[in-house]
Design an enzyme around this catalytic site. Structure first.
Site, PDB file in Angstrom:
ATOM      1  N   ASP A  88       0.864  -1.175   0.000  1.00  0.00           N
ATOM      2  CA  ASP A  88       0.000   0.000   0.000  1.00  0.00           C
ATOM      3  C   ASP A  88       0.906   1.232   0.000  1.00  0.00           C
ATOM      4  O   ASP A  88       1.669   1.448   0.957  1.00  0.00           O
ATOM      5  CB  ASP A  88      -0.890  -0.026   1.253  1.00  0.00           C
ATOM      6  CG  ASP A  88      -1.880   1.120   1.257  1.00  0.00           C
ATOM      7  OD1 ASP A  88      -1.667   2.100   0.495  1.00  0.00           O
ATOM      8  OD2 ASP A  88      -2.860   1.062   2.018  1.00  0.00           O
ATOM      9  N   LYS A 144       0.523  12.642 -15.797  1.00  0.00           N
ATOM     10  CA  LYS A 144      -0.475  13.718 -15.701  1.00  0.00           C
ATOM     11  C   LYS A 144      -1.779  13.096 -15.193  1.00  0.00           C
ATOM     12  O   LYS A 144      -1.986  11.909 -15.418  1.00  0.00           O
ATOM     13  CB  LYS A 144      -0.658  14.393 -17.056  1.00  0.00           C
ATOM     14  CG  LYS A 144      -1.334  13.478 -18.112  1.00  0.00           C
ATOM     15  CD  LYS A 144      -2.664  13.982 -18.573  1.00  0.00           C
ATOM     16  CE  LYS A 144      -3.628  12.918 -18.906  1.00  0.00           C
ATOM     17  NZ  LYS A 144      -4.810  13.155 -19.571  1.00  0.00           N
ATOM     18  N   LYS A 178       4.659  11.673 -29.174  1.00  0.00           N
ATOM     19  CA  LYS A 178       4.115  11.299 -30.491  1.00  0.00           C
ATOM     20  C   LYS A 178       5.030  11.813 -31.597  1.00  0.00           C
ATOM     21  O   LYS A 178       5.521  12.934 -31.540  1.00  0.00           O
ATOM     22  CB  LYS A 178       2.701  11.878 -30.668  1.00  0.00           C
ATOM     23  CG  LYS A 178       1.659  11.186 -29.808  1.00  0.00           C
ATOM     24  CD  LYS A 178       0.301  11.813 -30.057  1.00  0.00           C
ATOM     25  CE  LYS A 178      -0.746  11.257 -29.102  1.00  0.00           C
ATOM     26  NZ  LYS A 178      -1.230   9.929 -29.463  1.00  0.00           N
ATOM     27  N   GLU A 212     -12.416  12.994 -29.647  1.00  0.00           N
ATOM     28  CA  GLU A 212     -12.461  11.536 -29.463  1.00  0.00           C
ATOM     29  C   GLU A 212     -13.880  11.056 -29.705  1.00  0.00           C
ATOM     30  O   GLU A 212     -14.838  11.789 -29.430  1.00  0.00           O
ATOM     31  CB  GLU A 212     -12.083  11.182 -28.019  1.00  0.00           C
ATOM     32  CG  GLU A 212     -10.706  11.631 -27.595  1.00  0.00           C
ATOM     33  CD  GLU A 212     -10.495  11.380 -26.107  1.00  0.00           C
ATOM     34  OE1 GLU A 212     -10.009  10.307 -25.765  1.00  0.00           O
ATOM     35  OE2 GLU A 212     -10.839  12.261 -25.306  1.00  0.00           O
ATOM     36  N   HIS A 236      -2.342  18.345 -22.555  1.00  0.00           N
ATOM     37  CA  HIS A 236      -2.057  18.040 -23.960  1.00  0.00           C
ATOM     38  C   HIS A 236      -2.239  19.255 -24.880  1.00  0.00           C
ATOM     39  O   HIS A 236      -1.382  19.555 -25.707  1.00  0.00           O
ATOM     40  CB  HIS A 236      -2.982  16.931 -24.479  1.00  0.00           C
ATOM     41  CG  HIS A 236      -2.894  15.658 -23.691  1.00  0.00           C
ATOM     42  ND1 HIS A 236      -1.720  15.192 -23.165  1.00  0.00           N
ATOM     43  CD2 HIS A 236      -3.830  14.750 -23.350  1.00  0.00           C
ATOM     44  CE1 HIS A 236      -1.946  14.054 -22.533  1.00  0.00           C
ATOM     45  NE2 HIS A 236      -3.213  13.767 -22.623  1.00  0.00           N
ATOM     46  N   LYS A 336     -15.216  14.524 -25.889  1.00  0.00           N
ATOM     47  CA  LYS A 336     -15.478  13.084 -26.004  1.00  0.00           C
ATOM     48  C   LYS A 336     -16.773  12.881 -26.766  1.00  0.00           C
ATOM     49  O   LYS A 336     -17.608  13.780 -26.839  1.00  0.00           O
ATOM     50  CB  LYS A 336     -15.602  12.467 -24.608  1.00  0.00           C
ATOM     51  CG  LYS A 336     -14.268  12.386 -23.896  1.00  0.00           C
ATOM     52  CD  LYS A 336     -14.340  11.438 -22.731  1.00  0.00           C
ATOM     53  CE  LYS A 336     -12.980  11.251 -22.097  1.00  0.00           C
ATOM     54  NZ  LYS A 336     -12.036  10.496 -22.922  1.00  0.00           N
TER      55      LYS A 336
END
Ligand code: NAP
Length: 480
Positions: A88, A144, A178, A212, A236, A336
């Site tokens: 833990d 993050k 990326k 997304e 981002h 989203k």
């Protein structure tokens, strides 16, 4: 080949570790990038045997790794370096057990990867120190989001800074790993052609969109506390904005690059109360259809409050107050359950100063990160045939064609290798994270002060209508 090290992954049973980190470490192992003495130790509370843990890792590995890259013998050898340690991370006594398990470092660098909720970061760092594990060679990797506000980010950074030097800390934003994002720097700083037009005299505006089609999947509990602004915009999107807008650094090395990025974050015009009303749009998806499938409203997603007012969409108009960008709006948008999955940056140039031809004449540089990696420059050309009828045609940088079958590295592979090599160029420095929060905080506070509920948008759309009006009011539109 990397340094000899112990890589300790806190949150070893979590989604990030199983889906991204361990497959990325396997890929590095497969490419002979890991030192022979590397050990990987996954840590979490679940009392699992090593055998059961390895079964779980293999199940995820087979799902994530391309079959052509998954070699049974290599996988077996990779797993021989992998262990599971149940503990833990909130309990000091468990760190004493951990120190005993690890033994003397004996020349091994310890890398602590914190793939857990940020609420554990400070206590993990403190316990590492008390257990004598935070030696000057150690490195700590923070996922993050770093906190949920400026104050909480400062508290985390302060707690980490009390144990580790800044040079030992790697704050990950996987967008920076990326390929196309790094290509953005190559494009800007290795091509003399672009520099003279990369400024307010020629650029009309910039759009940065990360859309997304997915909902919150299994991350409802986390997402409902975070929302699109904390989950995506603060990190981002602002990182992408920095790379588009920063001045050329004097050298391509960590401090010089990060100095330039932080200057941009500090030059962002703060949004006052009225600006938050006029220049931001928050939205939340309602029920709709994506790819022919019915999807439920956000507040019916698993682990989400039925009366949640968390935003799943945010659009903001930002301004950078410096000589290069004065007067150029940067439109940032993320959501989203949008119509299409696409992450892209569009640099929209100003029209020619004097129009000779009837149709609109604008150049656009498109840098697409998803679904495919692509960079193209939209030029105006004459349509074949009689008359001067113009049409836009894209000059494409076809990276797939240029580099043949070179395997594309996953962002985590690249970033993990950088950590092993001690290169922090692609990681966020403490002042960067805090400068980003300093700009975001007033937006969150402005919404709260005005009880600004998110605007509903049907799943499968391009977000709330108000996001279109944000640009339409200025004679512009999103590049969808
Ligand atoms: P997750 O699936 O909920 O995993 C959390 C992990 O932390 C589990 O392994 C959990 O295992 C462990 N944990 C929780 N409390 C612990 C404690 N007291 N001691 C030891 N281990 C503990 O979360 P995730 O999706 O992997 O994300 C982890 C972090 O990375 C989050 O902050 C997330 O925002 C960030 N992140 C995730 C992604 C992604 O793609 N998933 C991408 C970028 C950033 P036990 O419950 O067994 O202890």
């Amino acid at each position: 080949m990397s340094i000899p090290c112990d890589i300790l992954v806190f949150g070893g049973t979590g989604d990030l570790a199983l889906r991204k980190l361990l497959p990325a470490l396997y890929q590095l192992y497969r490419q002979n990038r890991l030192h022979n003495a590397v050990r990987i130790i996954a840590l979490a509370r679940q009392p699992l045997s090593r055998r059961d843990y390895l079964k779980r890792v293999e199940r995820h590995g087979r799902a994530q790794i391309a079959p052509a890259d998954f070699d049974d013998e290599l996988w077996r050898r990779f797993c021989a370096r992998l262990d599971y340690f149940a503990m833990d991370a909130a309990q000091g006594a468990d760190f004493v057990r951990l120190a005993r398990y690890l033994g003397e470092p004996g020349g091994l660098t310890r890398i602590f990867y914190l793939a857990t909720a940020p609420s554990l970061f400070a206590s993990i760092a403190g316990h590492l120190r008390l257990a004598g594990l935070a030696d000057p060679e150690a490195r700590i990797v923070l996922e993050k989001p770093i906190g949920h506000s400026l104050a909480s980010a400062q508290a985390i950074n302060h707690a980490i800074g009390a144990v580790f030097e800044e040079s030992q800390v790697f704050r990950i934003d996987h967008y920076l790993g990326k390929e196309t994002v790094q290509n953005l720097m190559a494009l800007r700083f290795a091509n003399a052609l672009l520099e003279p037009v990369w400024r307010n005299a020629q650029v009309d505006h910039v759009q940065i969109s990360v859309c997304e089609t997915l909902g919150v999947e299994n991350r409802g509990a986390y997402y409902d506390r975070a929302g699109a602004t904390r989950d995506m915009l603060q990190n981002h999107l602002l990182q992408l904005l920095c790379l588009v807008a920063m001045e050329p650094p004097a050298q391509f090395e960590a401090e010089a690059v990060r100095d330039e990025k932080v200057k941009i974050l500090r030059a962002l015009r703060p949004l006052g109360d009225q600006d938050v009303q006029d220049q931001t749009v928050r939205g939340q998806y309602s029920a709709g259809r994506i790819g022919g499938q019915e999807v439920p409203a956000y507040y019916f997603e698993k682990d989400v409050d039925h009366d949640s007012d968390t935003e799943t969409f945010v659009a903001v108009q930002a301004h950078i107050e410096n000589w290069r960008w004065a007067g150029v709006p940067f439109y940032l948008r993320t959501g989203k359950r949008m119509a299409r999955r696409s992450s892209q940056i569009v640099i929209q140039f100003k029209p020619v100063p004097h129009a000779l031809f009837a149709s609109e004449q604008v150049n656009q540089l498109l840098i697409r990160l998803q679904p495919e990696e692509r960079i193209s420059l939209r030029m105006m050309t004459k349509r074949p045939g009689k008359g001067m009828h113009l049409a836009p045609v894209d000059l494409d940088l076809n990276l797939a064609q240029a580099f043949g079958h070179t395997r594309r590295w996953d962002a985590y592979e690249r970033l993990l290798l950088d950590i092993l090599e001690g290169d922090s160029t692609l990681f966020m420095r403490r002042d960067e994270v805090e400068a980003a929060w300093a700009w975001i905080d007033p937006i969150l506070k402005g919404w709260e002060a005005h009880f600004q509920a998110p605007r509903p948008y049907p799943a499968g759309s391009n977000g709330p209508e108000q996001a279109n009006s944000l640009l339409a009011n200025q004679g512009r539109q999103w590049h969808d």
